[in-house]
Design a protein around this motif. Sequence first.
Motif, PDB file in Angstrom:
ATOM      1  N   LYS A 104      -5.138   3.256  -8.496  1.00  0.00           N
ATOM      2  CA  LYS A 104      -5.703   4.389  -8.246  1.00  0.00           C
ATOM      3  C   LYS A 104      -6.870   4.203  -7.019  1.00  0.00           C
ATOM      4  N   ALA A 105      -6.659   2.896  -6.446  1.00  0.00           N
ATOM      5  CA  ALA A 105      -7.551   2.729  -5.255  1.00  0.00           C
ATOM      6  C   ALA A 105      -6.690   2.806  -3.923  1.00  0.00           C
ATOM      7  N   LEU A 106      -7.062   3.774  -3.009  1.00  0.00           N
ATOM      8  CA  LEU A 106      -6.561   4.061  -1.788  1.00  0.00           C
ATOM      9  C   LEU A 106      -7.333   3.502  -0.491  1.00  0.00           C
ATOM     10  N   TYR A 107      -6.808   2.583   0.173  1.00  0.00           N
ATOM     11  CA  TYR A 107      -7.471   2.176   1.236  1.00  0.00           C
ATOM     12  C   TYR A 107      -6.964   2.899   2.625  1.00  0.00           C
ATOM     13  N   VAL A 108      -8.047   3.148   3.281  1.00  0.00           N
ATOM     14  CA  VAL A 108      -7.887   4.131   4.570  1.00  0.00           C
ATOM     15  C   VAL A 108      -8.382   3.510   5.801  1.00  0.00           C
ATOM     16  N   THR A 109      -7.581   3.031   6.629  1.00  0.00           N
ATOM     17  CA  THR A 109      -8.181   2.458   8.015  1.00  0.00           C
ATOM     18  C   THR A 109      -8.236   3.435   8.974  1.00  0.00           C
ATOM     19  N   VAL A 110      -9.403   3.410   9.380  1.00  0.00           N
ATOM     20  CA  VAL A 110      -9.717   4.515  10.254  1.00  0.00           C
ATOM     21  C   VAL A 110     -10.597   3.832  11.509  1.00  0.00           C
ATOM     22  N   GLN A 111     -10.203   4.405  12.754  1.00  0.00           N
ATOM     23  CA  GLN A 111     -10.696   3.905  13.996  1.00  0.00           C
ATOM     24  C   GLN A 111     -11.410   4.851  14.763  1.00  0.00           C
ATOM     25  N   THR A 112     -12.684   4.539  14.934  1.00  0.00           N
ATOM     26  CA  THR A 112     -13.722   5.375  15.876  1.00  0.00           C
ATOM     27  C   THR A 112     -14.361   4.788  16.898  1.00  0.00           C
ATOM     28  N   LYS A 136     -12.654   0.594  10.719  1.00  0.00           N
ATOM     29  CA  LYS A 136     -13.126   0.250   9.322  1.00  0.00           C
ATOM     30  C   LYS A 136     -12.062   0.429   8.440  1.00  0.00           C
ATOM     31  N   VAL A 137     -12.099  -0.045   7.139  1.00  0.00           N
ATOM     32  CA  VAL A 137     -11.230   0.208   5.918  1.00  0.00           C
ATOM     33  C   VAL A 137     -12.248   0.679   5.022  1.00  0.00           C
ATOM     34  N   ASN A 138     -12.056   1.945   4.482  1.00  0.00           N
ATOM     35  CA  ASN A 138     -12.549   2.581   3.472  1.00  0.00           C
ATOM     36  C   ASN A 138     -11.987   2.539   1.971  1.00  0.00           C
ATOM     37  N   ARG A 139     -12.272   2.656   1.184  1.00  0.00           N
ATOM     38  CA  ARG A 139     -11.777   2.622  -0.472  1.00  0.00           C
ATOM     39  C   ARG A 139     -12.010   3.892  -1.056  1.00  0.00           C
ATOM     40  N   VAL A 140     -11.068   4.643  -1.249  1.00  0.00           N
ATOM     41  CA  VAL A 140     -11.355   5.930  -1.942  1.00  0.00           C
ATOM     42  C   VAL A 140     -10.692   5.736  -3.473  1.00  0.00           C
ATOM     43  N   THR A 141     -11.134   5.725  -4.541  1.00  0.00           N
ATOM     44  CA  THR A 141     -10.495   5.465  -5.797  1.00  0.00           C
ATOM     45  C   THR A 141     -10.272   6.857  -6.469  1.00  0.00           C
ATOM     46  N   MET A 142      -9.419   7.295  -6.878  1.00  0.00           N
ATOM     47  CA  MET A 142      -8.974   8.532  -7.652  1.00  0.00           C
ATOM     48  C   MET A 142      -9.098   8.631  -8.881  1.00  0.00           C
TER      49      MET A 142
END
Length: 589
Positions: free
Chosen positions: A283-291, A296-302
């Motif tokens: 249920k843990a989704l990793y989102v790699t974001v470039q700004t 950064k890599v953020n983890r969003v757990t559903m």
Amino acid sequence: MKNFSVKKILACTLLVVALFGLCFFAVRRENKPTLAFTDFRQVASLTDKVSTVWWSDNLLLQLSKSGELFSTDLRAKTSTLLIENASLFTANAYEGNAKAAIATNVGRIYLLEQTQGESLFDPILNYEGMSVVYSLDLSADNQVLLFSLSPLPSVREMGTAQGTYLLSIPSGRLEKVFPNTGRACLNANGSKIYFSPFSYAQRENGVQAYDIITHETKDISKATITNLSCSKKESLVAFTSELGALTRVYVYDEETQSMTIAYELPQYIGSVQDIWWSPTDGKALYVTVQTNEGTKVNRVTMGGSQEHLPWIRTLGLAFQFDDEGFVTPLINKSMGSPCTEQDSSQRTISDLQFQVTPMSSKLWSVNMQFAERYPEQPSQCNWSLQFFLDMTDNSIEYRNVKHEEPEYYVITDRNLVKEDAQGTLTTLASLDRLLSLQTLTSSSAIALQNKIPNAILMQPDKQKLLVAYAGEDSDLLIFDMSATHKGVENSFKLPGEVVSVSYAAGKYVVYYIDNLEHTGNVLILGDNDLTSEVNNLLRKTIASGSSVEAPFCANETLYVPLVNTFSNVELITYLEVDLSSGLITYNFP
């Protein structure tokens, strides 16, 4: 009495049945569980040399933009160069064993199994001179490889090496499932393929679910899709969608057939580079974001939508990491911290307190209070956020968002000064006067007058003020800020320089750098046993190569970030301390 024809009676009967059906459907929809956010945190930082990362409990894979794929043993902390011309890879962990499928830029596909060492043998598939590999995905048990090929221009008209294929790894059986190229992934039980066809125009290519057994196809989305990933442990599928100047990450639940917006990022802020599911927590989704601030890599757990309180904590943690991609869409307006950064190069440390009050079965009142500080600066900014949370069966909605104006507290010229949003300055107290009202010896008071405050903490009730004085040894003083100004209430000495201070669950938490060991230590005032236990764990993690960053609080939990650097990747784990119960947990990213 009017005469009714058979057709009219039948029409009325069908209308009643239809209305009953709609009511039944509405009730079923209302009780249907949907996804919500239960956790959010920043778990990795990448340099601009890295293209893609993946990790499990003990393995890290990182692909550089120049095509070098490195494998790192996270326990031994040793790295190996696997291949120099990789274009993409996919990986999965099954029963403690990780397997990776690697595609090169000339059309070869290799398999690497963790238990078999880190040597690449002959490719299992070779399309050199015919096609390039467009996408790769492994099944949950690592026995099936799903891949898609895009033909080279010289052989495109032949159509011999184009499309999307399933390969049985044990038997070598190869089956073509789609004639066209696209992003594709296998769901957790291996019964469906989620497919997004390649589009030269890169618009409205959509996502389809293809049932491998019945060969039925169902449209999931008709939007423009740029990333696609299937969880291997849960019935969840994630994809990114381009909506004009906005990028959204959706999560589709196969069981409830519901969709949730897990992440949203305006393109003027940055871009979503990659999404992938944790191989250990489905249920843990990793989102790699470039700004502009880096990658950064953020983890969003559903989780289930009934988990309101963890979800509110999630929003607070997103504020802590200054993640506009998570914060902005959730409150449906451009909302961030109203505090003005004194130094943009320094990270803000935010402590959060929140209260959630049920107004009805669906409507919740939320009040979030933030205290922002900068490391080694005697300043603090307080602000709050209030809104109503409407938990519906399909989405989370926000109403009547109120953004309170900030209050600044700063020590200047040995005075505690408050500044409101209009710039009005109010001197609240003179530190010299507060020192003269205390029970310290006169020599101690004189010594403190020669030291400079480098951290402050004003309690939420504004009745107590903690001041840290910098020096070879730091002095901590707790001042009584009530109307009578009783002066110093308590004082402490620390063998090092204070970096930050926090307050939660009725306890002060001080983070300082030890003079002798030059390592980060935590002091929880009034709880020596918990202080010793936390610092013992920190020493162990430091001895294993981790570095400690300034901690922060969310309600009654203290989060201590621990950073491990592996070449061009920093992995961030968290030591979590429940300040109310004393329970300590340590979570891998």
